[in-house]
Write a protein that holds these residues in place. Structure first.
Motif, short mmCIF file in Angstrom:
data_model
loop_
_atom_site.label_atom_id
_atom_site.label_comp_id
_atom_site.label_asym_id
_atom_site.label_seq_id
_atom_site.Cartn_x
_atom_site.Cartn_y
_atom_site.Cartn_z
N ALA A 86 0.85 -1.19 0.00
CA ALA A 86 0.00 0.00 0.00
C ALA A 86 0.89 1.23 0.00
CB ALA A 86 -0.92 -0.01 1.22
N CYS A 87 0.63 2.13 -0.97
CA CYS A 87 1.41 3.37 -1.05
C CYS A 87 0.84 4.40 -0.07
CB CYS A 87 1.38 3.92 -2.47
SG CYS A 87 2.27 5.49 -2.64
N THR A 88 1.69 4.93 0.76
CA THR A 88 1.24 5.89 1.76
C THR A 88 1.03 7.28 1.15
OG1 THR A 88 3.53 6.34 2.38
CG2 THR A 88 2.36 4.69 3.68
N GLU A 89 1.48 7.47 -0.11
CA GLU A 89 1.28 8.75 -0.80
C GLU A 89 -0.06 8.77 -1.54
OE1 GLU A 89 3.41 11.53 -0.87
OE2 GLU A 89 4.39 10.44 0.76
N CYS A 90 -0.25 7.83 -2.47
CA CYS A 90 -1.43 7.86 -3.34
C CYS A 90 -2.53 6.92 -2.88
CB CYS A 90 -1.04 7.53 -4.78
SG CYS A 90 -0.44 5.85 -5.02
N GLY A 91 -2.21 6.01 -1.97
CA GLY A 91 -3.22 5.08 -1.47
C GLY A 91 -3.46 3.88 -2.36
N VAL A 93 -3.10 0.25 -3.96
CA VAL A 93 -2.74 -1.04 -3.37
C VAL A 93 -2.32 -1.97 -4.50
CG1 VAL A 93 -3.60 -3.04 -2.10
CG2 VAL A 93 -4.33 -0.73 -1.44
N TYR A 94 -1.14 -2.55 -4.37
CA TYR A 94 -0.57 -3.40 -5.42
C TYR A 94 -0.38 -4.82 -4.89
CZ TYR A 94 0.95 1.21 -7.18
OH TYR A 94 1.00 2.52 -7.60
N ASP A 95 -0.55 -5.81 -5.78
CA ASP A 95 -0.15 -7.17 -5.44
C ASP A 95 1.36 -7.26 -5.43
OD1 ASP A 95 -2.73 -8.26 -5.29
OD2 ASP A 95 -2.82 -8.52 -7.46
N ILE A 126 6.43 3.95 -0.44
CA ILE A 126 6.15 4.84 -1.57
C ILE A 126 6.22 4.01 -2.84
CG2 ILE A 126 6.73 7.05 -2.63
CD1 ILE A 126 6.40 7.34 0.36
N CYS A 127 5.15 4.06 -3.65
CA CYS A 127 5.13 3.24 -4.86
C CYS A 127 6.00 3.87 -5.96
CB CYS A 127 3.70 3.04 -5.35
SG CYS A 127 2.96 4.44 -6.20
N GLN A 128 6.27 3.08 -6.99
CA GLN A 128 7.12 3.56 -8.09
C GLN A 128 6.52 4.79 -8.77
OE1 GLN A 128 8.40 0.49 -10.83
NE2 GLN A 128 8.40 -1.04 -9.20
N ALA A 129 5.20 4.79 -8.94
CA ALA A 129 4.53 5.93 -9.61
C ALA A 129 4.69 7.21 -8.80
CB ALA A 129 3.06 5.60 -9.83
N CYS A 130 4.85 7.09 -7.51
CA CYS A 130 5.01 8.25 -6.62
C CYS A 130 6.49 8.58 -6.39
CB CYS A 130 4.31 8.02 -5.29
SG CYS A 130 2.52 8.02 -5.41
N GLY A 131 7.36 7.93 -7.15
CA GLY A 131 8.79 8.25 -7.06
C GLY A 131 9.55 7.39 -6.07
ZN ZN Z 1 1.82 5.91 -4.82
#
Ligand code: ZN
Ligand code: MN
Length: 139
Positions: A86-91, A93-95, A126-131
């Protein structure tokens, strides 16, 4: 094989549509998102019906309900145990494509003295899309 399976449930037409919407996305949507999608096919369906059928899908082992901190429930059309990020920036959720830790239940059982049936595991960051690209040689 799902640990939450409690026997066979015959799905209604409505429930089939809800399940196919759920299986058609990997975004782990909220009930509200599912509602908006299902309405394209069944315009008269109510949000209450969506909630009730999502509950039945979860309880019959056909879907997972995921709860992340301070977020409303997300639903997953893949009922097999698997891990999430779970990305804490954008919310979002990824497998996570990694094997479920087989020895963990026995370890927890030993440490706690309780009968462990299954475990759930979520990673936060932080997910890849969020840097938040990972260091090292991942992917
Ligand atoms: Zn994100
Ligand atoms: Mn998932």
């Amino acid at each position: 094989m799902s640990e939450t399976k409690r026997g066979f449930v015959r799905n209604t037409k409505q429930r089939e549509v809800i399940l196919s919407v759920l299986r058609g996305t990997d975004t782990h949507p909220t009930a509200d998102w599912v509602y908006q999608e299902v309405r394209k096919e069944l315009p008269n369906i109510s949000l209450g019906t969506i909630y009730r059928n999502l509950r039945i899908l979860v309880e019959s082992g056909q879907a997972l309900e995921l709860s992340f901190s301070s977020d409303c429930s997300r639903f997953d059309g893949n009922p097999e145990n698997h891990y999430h990020f779970a990305c804490t920036e954008c919310g979002n959720v990824y497998d996570i494509d990694m094997p479920v830790a087989q020895g963990l239940d026995a370890e927890a059982e030993k440490a706690s003295g309780h009968k462990v049936m299954f475990h759930r595991l979520e990673f936060y960051g932080i997910c890849q899309a969020c840097g938040g690209g990972a260091d090292g040689d991942l992917q």
